[in-house]
Write a protein that holds these residues in place. Structure first.
Motif, PDB file in Angstrom:
ATOM      1  N   SER A  31     -22.166  -6.299   2.791  1.00 31.47           N
ATOM      2  CA  SER A  31     -20.819  -6.384   3.352  1.00 31.47           C
ATOM      3  C   SER A  31     -20.798  -7.099   4.705  1.00 31.47           C
ATOM      4  N   GLU A  36     -16.384  -7.708   2.517  1.00 28.67           N
ATOM      5  CA  GLU A  36     -16.291  -6.244   2.606  1.00 28.67           C
ATOM      6  C   GLU A  36     -15.440  -5.615   1.497  1.00 28.67           C
ATOM      7  N   GLN A  40     -15.378  -1.523   0.317  1.00 30.46           N
ATOM      8  CA  GLN A  40     -14.159  -0.816   0.728  1.00 30.46           C
ATOM      9  C   GLN A  40     -13.428  -0.229  -0.478  1.00 30.46           C
ATOM     10  N   MET A  56      -5.267   1.706   1.894  1.00 31.19           N
ATOM     11  CA  MET A  56      -6.127   0.515   1.941  1.00 31.19           C
ATOM     12  C   MET A  56      -5.222  -0.695   2.098  1.00 31.19           C
ATOM     13  N   ASN A  82      -9.046  -2.920   5.278  1.00 31.90           N
ATOM     14  CA  ASN A  82      -9.362  -1.678   5.986  1.00 31.90           C
ATOM     15  C   ASN A  82      -9.081  -0.504   5.058  1.00 31.90           C
ATOM     16  N   VAL A  83      -9.784   0.606   5.247  1.00 28.29           N
ATOM     17  CA  VAL A  83      -9.530   1.799   4.440  1.00 28.29           C
ATOM     18  C   VAL A  83      -9.425   3.015   5.368  1.00 28.29           C
ATOM     19  N   SER A 164     -12.653   3.696   7.575  1.00 26.44           N
ATOM     20  CA  SER A 164     -13.719   2.758   7.206  1.00 26.44           C
ATOM     21  C   SER A 164     -13.210   1.355   7.539  1.00 26.44           C
TER      22      SER A 164
END
Lengths: 423, 423
Positions: A31, A36, A40, A56, A82-83, A164
């Protein structure tokens, strides 16, 4: 009275084997920046399966891209969502963010690795691979802490927000995006590799580029020119002097063990084109440490003044001032008081789990914690398994025992911090 | 008694206009390395038309390529023939080589030129273009000197050998090839741009590459590493000290006007890859001047010793010695006694043509003359129109009057040196 500590330890032992496999799976995901999405999606699915509210999204938009703290070499994050997963509390407790990044730096030359950089091989209790220490091991500690409490039927009063994020290695755009999306909490833990030292303060940093000028001439009559290489030596010396002055002002005992609390590193030098010509330009690139509590603009001003002062010792610099540019990555310094209640809880749980007192220091590098503290009113404390000495290097690895001890400390800390709704 | 000087001057005046056009034609040939065939074929044809014995060949073979003085970034010269034209004397006189190179350095950024770099534009008595000063202007002086004597029916006793060579800018493989082919003479003139100063001695030079080692670390804990950039500053200082010691030994009055007779120039520096990492390697490239009469091996040994001495002041260098490599170009120093008969003749003719005494100095740079002196037993003296200050730079130009004065001096010098067979 329930012995939660024993139950947590027991539950972690039960889940250990599956958790190690999960960490291997994560490390096998290469990642790096722009790659990523795969990891993710897996993390989002897992958080969903754990019964969390999962968010997400791909960060974008002017508010982000024009934000004064936005730093990234790119503006398109479509491959890098993004998560965030929220474990909603029953109410009345303190909320906690568990923040960690999934982006890893490139593996570098595979020939320098004993195992494949994305193998997740385990040897002598250590799991090897790019990102194992920085910081997928720590992310597993956070996730496992939640999983264990859920398995034990613990109901926390405060919310737990598992983040995350992407882009930490490039200056924190991922965490910035979570803040702009509205995520904040009463405090945050970030399990960056501190070797389980607790860092309430974090050094910030920013990158600079200098152009040192000379005047070209044939090497055989080099006295007809002015060597930008020789002039750059004066610049390097001036920066060493500035570093000394800035560090003499640092009296915080948390920095007592660091030889240079906020270093200025010149990492790149490049100048001249021909062995037998006098170099007319040298480029220097470096990283300036920023003290916790220091304004980045103040640090920038000190650098500009140190370079301007060169003109006093050498008229060449009066006519040919060194050009200063701030570019690339930047990490905001973080500063949480040592008497913060989360500091107290964390140290108690550390003592309980490890049977020894935690070492409290200030970090020599920046993390996304600076952004959380400065922009989201969320004091962030850094503590996690793994060591920075092997982050970013070949044969990066993380000690698995430390990952599980951290999970144990985090689970206990969450109960104390967020509060527990009695059944 | 015939007034040869007046006749020569008159003949040059007659031929001046055609000669200027010829120089323009030469400058319009972009004869950078690997592109010399076109101009060499034109020069060969012209020498043939002048009634000279012409030898045009592509240098090759083990004797050349394995010769200890062979230096070139290439081994295939098929696009770069050498040309030699011989004007056979009637016998009993001293022979003379007129050596000059047709290869030119690249034009660089055309935007920095007022005219096209290969235009041959003439403004205010100066002809502009890459190679005009270095050294097609001087080559024209040599060619015209022969042409004028032939036009006047002069029969020289000694041979005159006109050499139009390649590869001077890369270290002299073209002239080396003429020597291996058997060309030698009782003396040589090379009209490199000396601004008509006479250089019986020439500085040699050679290129070196240094690898200075450090140990990497994160910039935030830079004290855990060793900066190759800081170490390279010690190396630069050590080389400055060596330069000082070497130059204090130079007592030759010919060097009295040069601030640093045999400079050591560090022209290139390059190291480190990331602003926030400690650089683990810095590469330095430079040019070391070699004194006339000095053995190149002795100069190399002094450099190696200076670098080895670093270990005495800093144990880092004992464990991580600086790596030294000699690479790329090299010019052998030249040394002709100031009392050499050709020096005397040349200065007399200079006085006669210019009405003032010639300036005699030692050159701050190497030429192919070092090879002729060292390997072909042919003492070489450097004198020519143009100045090195504008060689290799944008808007290179040569003053046309100086080109024709040089031709006049060379024609008179050839008569005195080679002797004239009376009709």
């Amino acid at each position: 009275m329930t012995n939660w500590h024993a139950l947590i330890r027991e539950q972690i032992a039960k889940e250990r084997s599956a958790a190690v496999e999960l960490l291997q799976e994560w490390v096998r995901e290469p990642s790096v920046q722009g790659e990523e999405r795969s990891i993710q999606e897996k993390i989002a699915a897992r958080l969903h399966a754990m019964g969390m509210d999962v968010d997400m999204w791909v960060m974008e938009g002017e508010e982000l891209l024009r934000h004064p703290y936005f730093v990234s070499p790119r503006t398109d994050f479509s491959a890098s969502p993004n998560v965030v997963g929220v474990w909603k509390g029953t109410g009345g407790g303190r909320s906690l963010i568990l923040n960690g990044h999934v982006d890893v730096v490139p593996a570098g030359d595979p020939a320098q690795w004993t195992h494949d950089p994305f193998s997740g091989e385990i040897v002598d209790g250590k799991l090897y691979g790019r990102g194992s220490t920085d910081m997928k091991g720590g992310n597993l500690s956070s996730l496992l802490a939640i999983q264990v409490l859920k398995a034990l039927g613990v109901r926390l009063k405060g919310d737990v927000i598992f983040q995350s994020v992407v882009e930490e290695e490039s200056g924190g755009a991922g965490t910035l995006a979570t803040i702009l999306r509205g995520y904040k909490a009463d405090a945050a833990l970030i399990p960056e590799p501190t070797n389980m030292k607790i860092f309430p303060k974090q050094q910030g940093s920013m990158w600079f580029r200098l152009q040192v000028k000379g005047r070209s001439a044939h090497g055989g009559t080099r006295y007809e020119g002015v060597s930008a290489i020789e002039k750059s030596m004066q610049v390097v010396y001036a920066i060493a002097k500035l570093e000394k002055e800035r560090n003499e002002r640092i009296t915080d005992p948390l920095y007592a063990k660091l030889p240079i609390p906020i270093p200025i590193n010149i990492g790149v030098i490049e100048g001249g084109k021909w062995p037998s010509s006098v170099a007319d330009l040298v480029k220097l690139e470096g990283r300036m440490g920023v003290a916790p509590g220091e304004q980045m603009e103040d640090a920038k001003r000190e650098m500009a003044e140190a370079l301007a002062d060169l003109a006093k010792q050498d008229p060449w610099f009066a006519e040919h001032p060194v050009e200063l540019e701030w570019f690339g990555a930047r990490w905001v310094p973080g500063d949480v008081g040592e008497d913060h209640p989360l500091m107290e809880i964390l140290q108690q749980q550390f003592l309980q789990v490890k049977g020894e007192r935690a070492v409290v220091e200030a970090s020599p590098w920046g993390t996304d914690g600076g952004l959380l503290t400065a922009l989201a009113d969320t004091p962030a404390i850094i503590v996690g398994p793994g060591t920075t000495a092997i982050a970013h290097y070949p044969n990066e690895s993380v000690e698995l025992d430390a990952v599980f001890q951290c999970a144990e400390i985090f689970a206990l800390t969450m109960m104390e911090w967020c509060g527990v709704e009695e059944a």
